[in-house]
Design a protein around this motif. Structure first.
Motif, PDB file in Angstrom:
ATOM      1  N   THR A   7      19.553 -38.038  16.796  1.00 31.69           N
ATOM      2  CA  THR A   7      18.292 -38.446  17.407  1.00 31.69           C
ATOM      3  C   THR A   7      17.457 -39.255  16.432  1.00 31.69           C
ATOM      4  OG1 THR A   7      18.307 -36.449  18.754  1.00 31.69           O
ATOM      5  CG2 THR A   7      16.217 -37.613  18.574  1.00 31.69           C
ATOM      6  N   THR A  10      18.923 -42.916  15.941  1.00 30.36           N
ATOM      7  CA  THR A  10      19.151 -43.800  17.069  1.00 30.36           C
ATOM      8  C   THR A  10      18.466 -45.137  16.836  1.00 30.36           C
ATOM      9  OG1 THR A  10      19.264 -41.928  18.566  1.00 30.36           O
ATOM     10  CG2 THR A  10      18.829 -44.065  19.552  1.00 30.36           C
ATOM     11  N   GLY A 138      13.106 -41.522  19.311  1.00 27.37           N
ATOM     12  CA  GLY A 138      14.291 -42.146  19.864  1.00 27.37           C
ATOM     13  C   GLY A 138      14.036 -43.490  20.506  1.00 27.37           C
ATOM     14  N   HIS A 188      13.630 -31.352  15.835  1.00 30.25           N
ATOM     15  CA  HIS A 188      14.751 -31.590  14.929  1.00 30.25           C
ATOM     16  C   HIS A 188      15.040 -30.399  14.018  1.00 30.25           C
ATOM     17  CE1 HIS A 188      14.561 -35.543  16.526  1.00 30.25           C
ATOM     18  NE2 HIS A 188      13.498 -35.916  15.860  1.00 30.25           N
ATOM     19  N   GLU A 232      14.694 -32.298  24.909  1.00 32.17           N
ATOM     20  CA  GLU A 232      15.541 -32.439  23.729  1.00 32.17           C
ATOM     21  C   GLU A 232      15.290 -31.346  22.693  1.00 32.17           C
ATOM     22  OE1 GLU A 232      16.067 -36.396  22.104  1.00 32.17           O
ATOM     23  OE2 GLU A 232      15.137 -37.265  23.869  1.00 32.17           O
TER      24      GLU A 232
END
Length: 356
Positions: A7, A10, A138, A188, A232
């Motif tokens: 992520t 990206t 992202g 994350h 996410e």
């Protein structure tokens, strides 16, 4: 579900051979170039905090000059300012960015240069941090750069330099950094980001109390979204632990600021804005709120006039909320982004909440 590393890395718009370091360098150069559209007078030795009406010129500069001269002479931050009224506590009565890192610049260079440079650096960082936050979300490189430059040049950021409202500019620059570190901590799952977030909270509070507590509310909403609604978020996220760590980071950040906050709390009963003073009550508290008619300044900055031509309801007004048609139009296009619909909704609702 993409991993945290995928992520973060990206890069839809970047070619396969272009490095992320080059992406970030180009983005920083664009943020710097956009800032120099307004900052170039500093290269000729000019100050950027307005004329004789600016708060920095009238009061802020003298506060900072006294603090810098006292520190250089005595090796310590002064505790008392004898030159105002019958004397005022220097730390407790809030004489500007006493403990914020920009104060260090005034120990090694002329005060006016240090003030100007401190604001200019934060002006550039406003765009840079926004870009990095968007990349971590992202978004493509192009979208992230546009977002960074758009926020950097928005009126509520850029116009703070003219009256010398450096504290507001500091918090405006820190805002995307705060959202970015909290995103790294929760989405994350990077534990070290909680420590970084605590440090960012400290910078917010030391920068300017008023926008700091509004920003903390916004960050609370952001944390709830990341924990409960972010598609996410990690599958094994523990809401109690995650929100608990976020709260601990806020407490630690506020604890770092105790050297400024505790004297201030002790001074508050003697302030003219304490209960029973002249600057209290609902009327005073709302006297500088955004009048509904000035919402049009988001598109047309001169709608309510600027500086001497201002005809709105605020007692004085040195800034503008101007955003411009293009950023608002691009934001409206996000409503059609089905992949990030939840994110768009939470940001849109938050924007409406704080506008109210």
């Amino acid at each position: 579900m993409p991993s945290a590393n995928s992520t973060l890395s990206t890069s839809p718009s970047a070619g396969p051979t272009r490095s992320y370091a080059l992406d970030h360098t180009l983005a920083f150069a664009l943020c710097l170039g956009a800032a120099m559209l307004l900052l170039w007078p500093l290269l000729t030795g000019q100050m950027l905090f307005g004329g004789s009406r600016s708060d920095m010129f009238i009061a802020g500069y003298s506060f900072r000059l006294f603090g810098a001269e006292s520190f250089l002479a005595n090796g310590a931050i002064p505790q008392w300012n004898p030159y105002l009224f019958g004397g005022l506590p220097y730390i407790a009565a809030m004489h500007g960015d006493i403990f914020y890192p920009t104060a260090w610049l005034r120990w090694i260079m002329p005060v006016d240069v240090a003030i100007t440079l401190g604001m200019a650096i934060h002006f550039v960082l406003t765009g840079w941090f926004t870009y990095r936050f968007c990349r971590s979300l992202g978004l493509s490189w192009n979208a992230s750069v546009v977002a960074g430059v758009a926020y950097e040049l928005t009126g509520i950021v850029a116009s703070q330099m003219s009256p010398g409202h450096d504290g507001k500019l500091f918090v405006a620059a820190i805002a995307p950094l705060a959202f970015w570190t909290l995103l790294g901590a929760i989405r994350h799952a990077k534990t070290w980001c909680y420590g970084a977030f605590a440090f960012v909270v400290a910078l917010m509070v030391l920068g300017h109390y008023h926008p700091a507590y509004f920003l903390l509310i916004a960050l609370g909403i952001w944390a709830l979204y990341l924990v409960f609604f972010d598609p996410e978020r990690p599958a094994d996220v523990n809401p109690v632990k995650t929100l608990g760590l976020s709260l601990v980071a806020v407490v630690v950040g506020c604890g770092i600021t105790a050297l400024q906050v505790l004297p201030f709390l002790e001074y508050m009963p003697f302030s003219p804005r304490a209960a029973g003073g002249p600057d209290t009550g609902w009327e005073f508290a709302t006297s500088y709120a955004l009048p509904p008619s000035e919402i049009f300044t988001l598109l047309l900055p001169q709608f309510n006039g600027v500086l001497d031509q201002y005809w709105g309801r605020n007692p004085i007004k040195f800034h503008t909320e101007y955003m411009g048609f293009l950023p608002l139009a691009l934001a409206a296009l996000a409503l059609g982004d089905k992949a990030r619909r939840r994110l768009v909704i939470v940001i849109g609702v938050s924007a409406l909440f704080f506008l109210m």
